[in-house]
Design a protein around this motif. Sequence first.
Motif, PDB file in Angstrom:
ATOM      1  N   PHE B 133       0.840  -1.206   0.000  1.00  0.00           N
ATOM      2  CA  PHE B 133       0.000   0.000   0.000  1.00  0.00           C
ATOM      3  C   PHE B 133       0.875   1.257   0.000  1.00  0.00           C
ATOM      4  O   PHE B 133       0.648   2.197  -0.758  1.00  0.00           O
ATOM      5  N   LEU B 134       1.895   1.234   0.858  1.00  0.00           N
ATOM      6  CA  LEU B 134       2.814   2.389   0.920  1.00  0.00           C
ATOM      7  C   LEU B 134       3.510   2.594  -0.420  1.00  0.00           C
ATOM      8  O   LEU B 134       3.650   3.731  -0.899  1.00  0.00           O
ATOM      9  N   ALA B 135       3.950   1.487  -1.032  1.00  0.00           N
ATOM     10  CA  ALA B 135       4.642   1.581  -2.323  1.00  0.00           C
ATOM     11  C   ALA B 135       3.718   2.203  -3.378  1.00  0.00           C
ATOM     12  O   ALA B 135       4.112   3.120  -4.110  1.00  0.00           O
ATOM     13  N   GLY B 136       2.490   1.703  -3.445  1.00  0.00           N
ATOM     14  CA  GLY B 136       1.533   2.211  -4.443  1.00  0.00           C
ATOM     15  C   GLY B 136       1.223   3.683  -4.241  1.00  0.00           C
ATOM     16  O   GLY B 136       1.157   4.454  -5.207  1.00  0.00           O
ATOM     17  N   SER B 137       1.034   4.072  -2.988  1.00  0.00           N
ATOM     18  CA  SER B 137       0.680   5.468  -2.690  1.00  0.00           C
ATOM     19  C   SER B 137       1.864   6.405  -2.928  1.00  0.00           C
ATOM     20  O   SER B 137       1.722   7.451  -3.561  1.00  0.00           O
ATOM     21  N   LEU B 138       3.029   5.998  -2.420  1.00  0.00           N
ATOM     22  CA  LEU B 138       4.193   6.882  -2.529  1.00  0.00           C
ATOM     23  C   LEU B 138       4.648   7.062  -3.978  1.00  0.00           C
ATOM     24  O   LEU B 138       5.168   8.122  -4.331  1.00  0.00           O
ATOM     25  N   ALA B 139       4.455   6.043  -4.802  1.00  0.00           N
ATOM     26  CA  ALA B 139       4.840   6.173  -6.216  1.00  0.00           C
ATOM     27  C   ALA B 139       4.052   7.313  -6.871  1.00  0.00           C
ATOM     28  O   ALA B 139       4.614   8.120  -7.624  1.00  0.00           O
ATOM     29  N   VAL B 140       2.764   7.392  -6.573  1.00  0.00           N
ATOM     30  CA  VAL B 140       1.919   8.445  -7.159  1.00  0.00           C
ATOM     31  C   VAL B 140       2.320   9.814  -6.615  1.00  0.00           C
ATOM     32  O   VAL B 140       2.449  10.788  -7.372  1.00  0.00           O
ATOM     33  N   ILE B 141       2.528   9.880  -5.296  1.00  0.00           N
ATOM     34  CA  ILE B 141       2.900  11.173  -4.684  1.00  0.00           C
ATOM     35  C   ILE B 141       4.263  11.642  -5.212  1.00  0.00           C
ATOM     36  O   ILE B 141       4.461  12.827  -5.505  1.00  0.00           O
ATOM     37  N   LEU B 142       5.193  10.685  -5.360  1.00  0.00           N
ATOM     38  CA  LEU B 142       6.525  11.041  -5.878  1.00  0.00           C
ATOM     39  C   LEU B 142       6.416  11.557  -7.318  1.00  0.00           C
ATOM     40  O   LEU B 142       7.049  12.555  -7.676  1.00  0.00           O
ATOM     41  N   ALA B 143       5.613  10.879  -8.133  1.00  0.00           N
ATOM     42  CA  ALA B 143       5.441  11.318  -9.524  1.00  0.00           C
ATOM     43  C   ALA B 143       4.804  12.708  -9.576  1.00  0.00           C
ATOM     44  O   ALA B 143       5.244  13.574 -10.355  1.00  0.00           O
ATOM     45  N   ALA B 144       3.793  12.927  -8.742  1.00  0.00           N
ATOM     46  CA  ALA B 144       3.153  14.253  -8.711  1.00  0.00           C
ATOM     47  C   ALA B 144       4.156  15.310  -8.240  1.00  0.00           C
ATOM     48  O   ALA B 144       4.187  16.429  -8.764  1.00  0.00           O
ATOM     49  N   GLY B 145       4.978  14.933  -7.252  1.00  0.00           N
ATOM     50  CA  GLY B 145       5.993  15.866  -6.753  1.00  0.00           C
ATOM     51  C   GLY B 145       7.015  16.216  -7.830  1.00  0.00           C
ATOM     52  O   GLY B 145       7.380  17.378  -7.994  1.00  0.00           O
ATOM     53  N   LEU B 146       7.459  15.209  -8.594  1.00  0.00           N
ATOM     54  CA  LEU B 146       8.420  15.464  -9.674  1.00  0.00           C
ATOM     55  C   LEU B 146       7.805  16.337 -10.770  1.00  0.00           C
ATOM     56  O   LEU B 146       8.474  17.218 -11.329  1.00  0.00           O
ATOM     57  N   ALA B 147       6.533  16.087 -11.060  1.00  0.00           N
ATOM     58  CA  ALA B 147       5.849  16.931 -12.058  1.00  0.00           C
ATOM     59  C   ALA B 147       5.785  18.373 -11.544  1.00  0.00           C
ATOM     60  O   ALA B 147       6.007  19.326 -12.305  1.00  0.00           O
ATOM     61  N   GLY B 148       5.504  18.513 -10.237  1.00  0.00           N
ATOM     62  CA  GLY B 148       5.454  19.849  -9.635  1.00  0.00           C
ATOM     63  C   GLY B 148       6.810  20.535  -9.674  1.00  0.00           C
ATOM     64  O   GLY B 148       6.910  21.721  -9.984  1.00  0.00           O
ATOM     65  N   VAL B 149       7.880  19.767  -9.399  1.00  0.00           N
ATOM     66  CA  VAL B 149       9.237  20.339  -9.451  1.00  0.00           C
ATOM     67  C   VAL B 149       9.568  20.792 -10.873  1.00  0.00           C
ATOM     68  O   VAL B 149      10.151  21.863 -11.085  1.00  0.00           O
ATOM     69  N   SER B 150       9.182  20.000 -11.860  1.00  0.00           N
ATOM     70  CA  SER B 150       9.426  20.370 -13.270  1.00  0.00           C
ATOM     71  C   SER B 150       8.743  21.690 -13.595  1.00  0.00           C
ATOM     72  O   SER B 150       9.321  22.548 -14.265  1.00  0.00           O
ATOM     73  N   LEU B 151       7.520  21.844 -13.126  1.00  0.00           N
ATOM     74  CA  LEU B 151       6.782  23.090 -13.378  1.00  0.00           C
ATOM     75  C   LEU B 151       7.440  24.258 -12.640  1.00  0.00           C
ATOM     76  O   LEU B 151       7.619  25.342 -13.196  1.00  0.00           O
ATOM     77  N   ALA B 152       7.802  24.016 -11.371  1.00  0.00           N
ATOM     78  CA  ALA B 152       8.404  25.093 -10.560  1.00  0.00           C
ATOM     79  C   ALA B 152       9.767  25.506 -11.109  1.00  0.00           C
ATOM     80  O   ALA B 152      10.142  26.672 -11.020  1.00  0.00           O
TER      81      ALA B 152
END
Lengths: 149, 196
Positions: B133-152
């Motif tokens: 569960f942690l792996a599945g959730s964190l993968a999505v949050i990490l991807a969203a975070g990386l997308a956010g960093v790319s935008l920032a």
Amino acid sequence: MRRLVLVLVLALWAGECFAHGVGYRQSELRAIPLEFFYSTGEKMSCREARVFSPKDEKFAVQSGRTDEEGRFAFVPDCSGDWRVIVRDEEGHQCTADLTITQDFLDGRTQSQTQDSLLPQGMDLLIRALLGVSVIFNLALILRRSKHAH
Amino acid sequence: MHISEGILSGGVLLAGWAGTSAGVAVGLKHTDSAKIVRTALISSAFFLASLVNIRIGPSSTHLTLLAPMGLILGWGVFPAVLVALTLQAVLFHFGGLVVLGVNTFIMGFSALSVYLVFGRAVRESKRGAVLSFLAGSLAVILAAGLAGVSLAMTDPNFLNAAKVLIIAHIPLAIIEGAVTVFMVSWLKRSAPEFLS
């Protein structure tokens, strides 16, 4: 004499005020209404929208926001390729390319649009199957090349 | 989670392609001929998952399957993601070809990170469900975070948007966590070699 001058000044000032009056009338020009949505079907509500005319592709001639239903309309004033870009704060962007003809401006035909929308129905199914087929064919080619080595 | 064309700066796009090229090169090296069909299967699942809509209140999103991909493919996730995202861009107009490097890196790196952090523990631990569960959730949050960093990195004004992006993906992270638990437990019972 002073009263006459005062009356003349007031009259001129009132004229200025009238010159800044406002009014409206129903336009005879034809608008292009568009609807913007995500690939998931969700509407792009209240998103930033910019309109670029064929005369200037760098600076938007109009900007605003879509409504709650993801709709946005603009009124083209010349023929050519118009572009409407709607984007959200998360990096999603939808670009609508429209070719406005002189016939459309004259009220004789509808606009020709080049929509960039998610395919639907059978078209979607065929594209999905094509994608899976390409993936497995690539795998087959890669496997053969690895075996050859 | 696909970033569209025309948003990111040239530097971010180049960095994305550099990261993706390195990831794909290492991934192809780690993918022997026995794993190629498995990689194609997972790549197909990822390609098709984008068409599965999930309603979340008034909004909707689609599955990414990042964690299952990472846990099954390991380093091989990069070529799988690159092929699937290329086809999504060409056939469904998701993302785009210029921004493909950044999108592939975001998803490939997230899936790979989950594999490196949770891979062994998910296979061997008795708390596999919690870790999945942690792996599945964190993968999505990490991807969203990386997308956010790319935008920032493109424009500091996008910083608030990056925060919103992460918060908006929390419901999807919970769903992906549950899907990962289901998939991992099924694979452990039916095809444990997929997780080896």
